[in-house]
Design a protein around this motif. Structure first.
Motif, PDB file in Angstrom:
ATOM      1  N   ASP A  89       0.827  -1.206   0.000  1.00 48.49           N
ATOM      2  CA  ASP A  89       0.000   0.000   0.000  1.00 48.49           C
ATOM      3  C   ASP A  89       0.858   1.252   0.000  1.00 48.49           C
ATOM      4  N   ALA A  90       1.880   1.249   0.861  1.00 54.66           N
ATOM      5  CA  ALA A  90       2.775   2.408   0.944  1.00 54.66           C
ATOM      6  C   ALA A  90       3.552   2.601  -0.352  1.00 54.66           C
ATOM      7  N   ASP A  91       3.887   1.488  -1.021  1.00 51.01           N
ATOM      8  CA  ASP A  91       4.634   1.575  -2.271  1.00 51.01           C
ATOM      9  C   ASP A  91       3.810   2.275  -3.348  1.00 51.01           C
ATOM     10  N   VAL A  92       2.557   1.877  -3.491  1.00 50.76           N
ATOM     11  CA  VAL A  92       1.685   2.495  -4.493  1.00 50.76           C
ATOM     12  C   VAL A  92       1.424   3.956  -4.138  1.00 50.76           C
ATOM     13  N   TRP A  93       1.197   4.219  -2.852  1.00 52.94           N
ATOM     14  CA  TRP A  93       0.957   5.593  -2.436  1.00 52.94           C
ATOM     15  C   TRP A  93       2.200   6.455  -2.651  1.00 52.94           C
ATOM     16  N   GLY A  94       3.381   5.855  -2.530  1.00 55.37           N
ATOM     17  CA  GLY A  94       4.615   6.589  -2.806  1.00 55.37           C
ATOM     18  C   GLY A  94       4.701   7.020  -4.254  1.00 55.37           C
ATOM     19  N   ILE A  95       4.298   6.140  -5.192  1.00 56.48           N
ATOM     20  CA  ILE A  95       4.267   6.532  -6.606  1.00 56.48           C
ATOM     21  C   ILE A  95       3.302   7.695  -6.813  1.00 56.48           C
ATOM     22  N   TRP A  96       2.165   7.619  -6.136  1.00 57.20           N
ATOM     23  CA  TRP A  96       1.164   8.678  -6.234  1.00 57.20           C
ATOM     24  C   TRP A  96       1.746  10.017  -5.787  1.00 57.20           C
ATOM     25  N   LYS A 415     -17.734   3.586  18.238  1.00 61.01           N
ATOM     26  CA  LYS A 415     -18.730   2.574  18.576  1.00 61.01           C
ATOM     27  C   LYS A 415     -18.483   1.274  17.816  1.00 61.01           C
ATOM     28  N   LYS A 416     -18.146   1.349  16.540  1.00 61.15           N
ATOM     29  CA  LYS A 416     -17.829   0.144  15.773  1.00 61.15           C
ATOM     30  C   LYS A 416     -16.612  -0.562  16.351  1.00 61.15           C
ATOM     31  N   ARG A 417     -15.629   0.230  16.772  1.00 61.39           N
ATOM     32  CA  ARG A 417     -14.417  -0.363  17.350  1.00 61.39           C
ATOM     33  C   ARG A 417     -14.721  -1.034  18.685  1.00 61.39           C
ATOM     34  N   GLN A 418     -15.519  -0.393  19.522  1.00 59.88           N
ATOM     35  CA  GLN A 418     -15.829  -0.949  20.826  1.00 59.88           C
ATOM     36  C   GLN A 418     -16.653  -2.228  20.730  1.00 59.88           C
ATOM     37  N   GLN A 419     -17.492  -2.310  19.704  1.00 57.79           N
ATOM     38  CA  GLN A 419     -18.308  -3.508  19.508  1.00 57.79           C
ATOM     39  C   GLN A 419     -17.563  -4.613  18.778  1.00 57.79           C
ATOM     40  N   GLY A 420     -16.307  -4.381  18.422  1.00 53.49           N
ATOM     41  CA  GLY A 420     -15.520  -5.391  17.730  1.00 53.49           C
ATOM     42  C   GLY A 420     -15.864  -5.550  16.262  1.00 53.49           C
ATOM     43  N   ILE A 421     -16.611  -4.591  15.709  1.00 50.79           N
ATOM     44  CA  ILE A 421     -16.998  -4.679  14.294  1.00 50.79           C
ATOM     45  C   ILE A 421     -15.807  -4.365  13.397  1.00 50.79           C
ATOM     46  N   THR A 422     -14.986  -3.406  13.798  1.00 54.00           N
ATOM     47  CA  THR A 422     -13.825  -3.010  13.004  1.00 54.00           C
ATOM     48  C   THR A 422     -12.579  -3.041  13.875  1.00 54.00           C
ATOM     49  N   THR A 423     -11.446  -3.052  13.224  1.00 55.29           N
ATOM     50  CA  THR A 423     -10.166  -2.937  13.916  1.00 55.29           C
ATOM     51  C   THR A 423      -9.829  -1.475  14.136  1.00 55.29           C
ATOM     52  N   LEU A 424      -8.786  -1.250  14.944  1.00 53.72           N
ATOM     53  CA  LEU A 424      -8.347   0.118  15.169  1.00 53.72           C
ATOM     54  C   LEU A 424      -7.879   0.762  13.871  1.00 53.72           C
ATOM     55  N   ARG A 425      -7.183   0.001  13.031  1.00 53.52           N
ATOM     56  CA  ARG A 425      -6.721   0.544  11.747  1.00 53.52           C
ATOM     57  C   ARG A 425      -7.902   0.937  10.872  1.00 53.52           C
ATOM     58  N   GLN A 426      -8.924   0.065  10.831  1.00 50.98           N
ATOM     59  CA  GLN A 426     -10.087   0.384  10.005  1.00 50.98           C
ATOM     60  C   GLN A 426     -10.817   1.611  10.529  1.00 50.98           C
ATOM     61  N   ALA A 427     -10.870   1.769  11.864  1.00 48.42           N
ATOM     62  CA  ALA A 427     -11.507   2.956  12.441  1.00 48.42           C
ATOM     63  C   ALA A 427     -10.778   4.217  12.010  1.00 48.42           C
ATOM     64  N   ARG A 428      -9.461   4.136  11.982  1.00 49.89           N
ATOM     65  CA  ARG A 428      -8.699   5.301  11.538  1.00 49.89           C
ATOM     66  C   ARG A 428      -8.899   5.568  10.050  1.00 49.89           C
ATOM     67  N   ILE A 429      -9.038   4.515   9.264  1.00 48.49           N
ATOM     68  CA  ILE A 429      -9.333   4.693   7.841  1.00 48.49           C
ATOM     69  C   ILE A 429     -10.691   5.354   7.670  1.00 48.49           C
ATOM     70  N   ASP A 430     -11.687   4.904   8.454  1.00 45.36           N
ATOM     71  CA  ASP A 430     -13.023   5.487   8.360  1.00 45.36           C
ATOM     72  C   ASP A 430     -13.031   6.971   8.720  1.00 45.36           C
ATOM     73  N   LEU A 431     -12.089   7.365   9.571  1.00 42.78           N
ATOM     74  CA  LEU A 431     -12.012   8.773   9.961  1.00 42.78           C
ATOM     75  C   LEU A 431     -11.257   9.618   8.945  1.00 42.78           C
ATOM     76  N   GLY A 432     -10.755   8.988   7.887  1.00 44.90           N
ATOM     77  CA  GLY A 432     -10.155   9.745   6.796  1.00 44.90           C
ATOM     78  C   GLY A 432      -8.672   9.987   6.917  1.00 44.90           C
ATOM     79  N   TYR A 433      -7.991   9.277   7.818  1.00 46.43           N
ATOM     80  CA  TYR A 433      -6.545   9.447   7.917  1.00 46.43           C
ATOM     81  C   TYR A 433      -5.861   8.764   6.738  1.00 46.43           C
ATOM     82  N   SER A 434      -4.774   9.365   6.273  1.00 47.44           N
ATOM     83  CA  SER A 434      -4.030   8.814   5.150  1.00 47.44           C
ATOM     84  C   SER A 434      -3.186   7.627   5.616  1.00 47.44           C
ATOM     85  N   PRO A 435      -2.722   6.772   4.685  1.00 42.44           N
ATOM     86  CA  PRO A 435      -1.868   5.636   5.074  1.00 42.44           C
ATOM     87  C   PRO A 435      -0.630   6.061   5.849  1.00 42.44           C
TER      88      PRO A 435
END
Length: 481
Positions: A89-96, A415-435
């Motif tokens: 992922d980081a490799d492709v984003w680096g090309i970008w 809430k999704k993270r606390q319920q175990g629906i998503t991981t911490l990484r996915q929660a950060r992705i949902d919040l719009g943080y870049s890789p």
């Protein structure tokens, strides 16, 4: 066809398309001619009649482009060609980022939305192995092996598509250099050929890349099965915008000649009107503030004033046209209508944006497929090996097309993270943080854990702590945001 014949064919196709594209570009820039205006009125006022342009096409295009924020690329699974997926992922984003696509991609999206299409061209950077061709190298190109990605305007670029695969079989970019010489680059599946025009197109150079595909990707807006060149997002708004501009111009003319009170006088002749220096002034001149006069019987003088005109009819008509423009373009009412003192609630705003959000998500799906193809070609040019088949399933991550508040988005992610629906990484992705931001956060998490083992145990017992080095949890990111 021979390469020379292909250049001539694509050149003629580009010339034919330019007339329509320049018309759309004029509407976006607010430089379109005023329509529905009587020729006699133009002749009467001449240069004094200025066009009042209400630039709704620009508003429509900008509103859609503002919601198209590409934030990353995600490979499926845990590895990609034996490489950890995070590194891939980081490799492709680096090309970008090496190609400054954070700036170029929004330009490509805007041209695609406004004109129906734009293009991305992928190629190798010249001079990286032998040294740059200029005396002073570009510092941004010195330490990168990333391929070169550029976005192109549709008035300078055109493609010919295969009717079966609907992918380009040839492409042309044409421009004029500083010496006013027409030049063109022809892109074919096995080579890139450079031409200049004398009396005919003459090949000057060629590059045998042998990719098997044309390294030009159209970014098409609202393409159809038999209309691959796309459609402008504001095409249906153009007649409404023309009508609004005409009404707005008429309103200004009426404001000049009817909204202000007009005085009249009977029993006075032209000679009775003089300026402060004693020079005669025409009482019949049609400029605001002047008096209309007519001779009457000698000795009988009457003066009066015409009632001013109400411009509300123009206001109401423009409001109606604004509502029609909003319906045709899918924009919510608060974009095109006059708002009062009491704004709509947050829930009402989100509900009114449903149609626009869905249209943006459709664009994210189409543009995501186009950018995925661009990055696949870039990886193939850089690595010089077989095509990475996993790129076909790579997801393009977009920022949420809707407009939730930051607090609402954070609350949903937690809430999704606390319920175990998503991981911490996915929660950060949902919040719009870049890789890159997520990777830095994970490094800081690991540093904090190493310095505070008691906190690590407490978080582990509570079930809320992140697992360093665990599953990425982001491989199921929806490309539509």
């Amino acid at each position: 066809m021979t390469p020379e014949e292909t250049v001539s064919y694509l050149d003629a196709k580009l010339l034919k398309a330019q007339r329509r594209l320049r018309k759309l570009d004029a509407y976006y820039e607010g430089e379109q001619p005023l329509r529905f205006l009587a020729l006699e009125l133009k002749q009467e006022f001449g240069e004094r009649l200025a066009e009042l342009v209400i630039n709704w096409p620009e508003m429509v295009a900008d509103a859609y482009e503002a919601r198209l924020d590409l934030t990353g690329f995600r490979f499926p699974g845990s590895t990609s060609n034996g490489v950890d997926v995070d590194e891939a992922d980081a490799d492709v984003w680096g090309i970008w980022q090496d190609n400054d696509m954070d700036r170029q991609a929004p330009q490509a999206h805007l041209e695609s939305i406004a004109l129906g299409r734009s293009y991305a061209i992928v190629g190798a950077r010249r001079g990286l192995d032998e040294g740059p061709a200029v005396d002073v190298p570009d510092p941004f190109d010195e330490d990168t092996d990333s391929p070169l990605i550029t976005v192109e305007h549709p008035t300078q670029c055109i493609t010919e598509q295969d009717p079966r695969t609907r992918q380009p079989v040839s492409a042309l970019k044409r421009w004029k250099d500083a010496d006013n010489v027409q030049r063109a680059t022809l892109y074919l599946p096995d080579s890139t050929r450079h031409f200049y025009r004398a009396r005919r197109w003459v090949e000057a150079d060629r590059d045998k890349h042998r990719l098997g595909v044309v390294p030009v990707v159209p970014l098409v807006n609202r393409g159809r099965m038999l209309k691959h060149d796309g459609r402008s997002e504001f095409a249906s708004v153009i007649p409404i915008a023309d009508a609004a501009n005409k009404m707005a111009t008429d309103m200004m003319v009426s404001g000049e000649f009817h909204a202000m009170p007009r005085r009249w006088a009977l029993g006075m002749s032209r000679e009775d009107f003089e300026d402060e220096d004693g020079n005669p002034v025409s009482p019949f001149e049609q400029i605001a503030g002047r008096m209309w006069a007519h001779s009457k019987k000698p000795g009988e003088v009457a003066v009066g004033q015409f009632p001013e005109s109400d411009l509300a009819v123009f206001h109401n008509t423009i409001k109606l046209l604004g509502q029609l423009a909003g319906q045709l373009s899918g924009l919510p009412p608060h974009y095109t209508q006059f708002t009062g003192d009491n704004p709509a609630s947050a829930d009402a705003i989100r509900s009114s944006e449903a149609q626009m959000v869905k249209r943006v998500e459709r664009k994210q799906t189409g543009l995501g497929a186009d950018w995925r193809r661009v990055m696949a070609i870039a990886l193939r040019i850089r690595d010089g090996e077989a095509w990475d088949k996993r790129v076909r399933r790579m997801k393009v991550v977009w920022r949420d097309a809707s407009t939730p508040t930051e607090a609402q988005a954070a609350d949903a992610a937690v809430k999704k993270r606390q319920q175990g629906i998503t991981t911490l990484r996915q929660a950060r992705i949902d919040l719009g943080y870049s890789p890159e931001e997520i990777r830095r956060m994970e490094e800081e998490d690991a540093a904090e854990r190493a310095s505070d083992p008691v906190r690590e145990i407490a978080l582990g017992l509570a079930g809320g702590g992140p697992t360093v080095g665990g599953p990425a949890g982001g491989e199921d990111v929806d490309g539509a945001g």
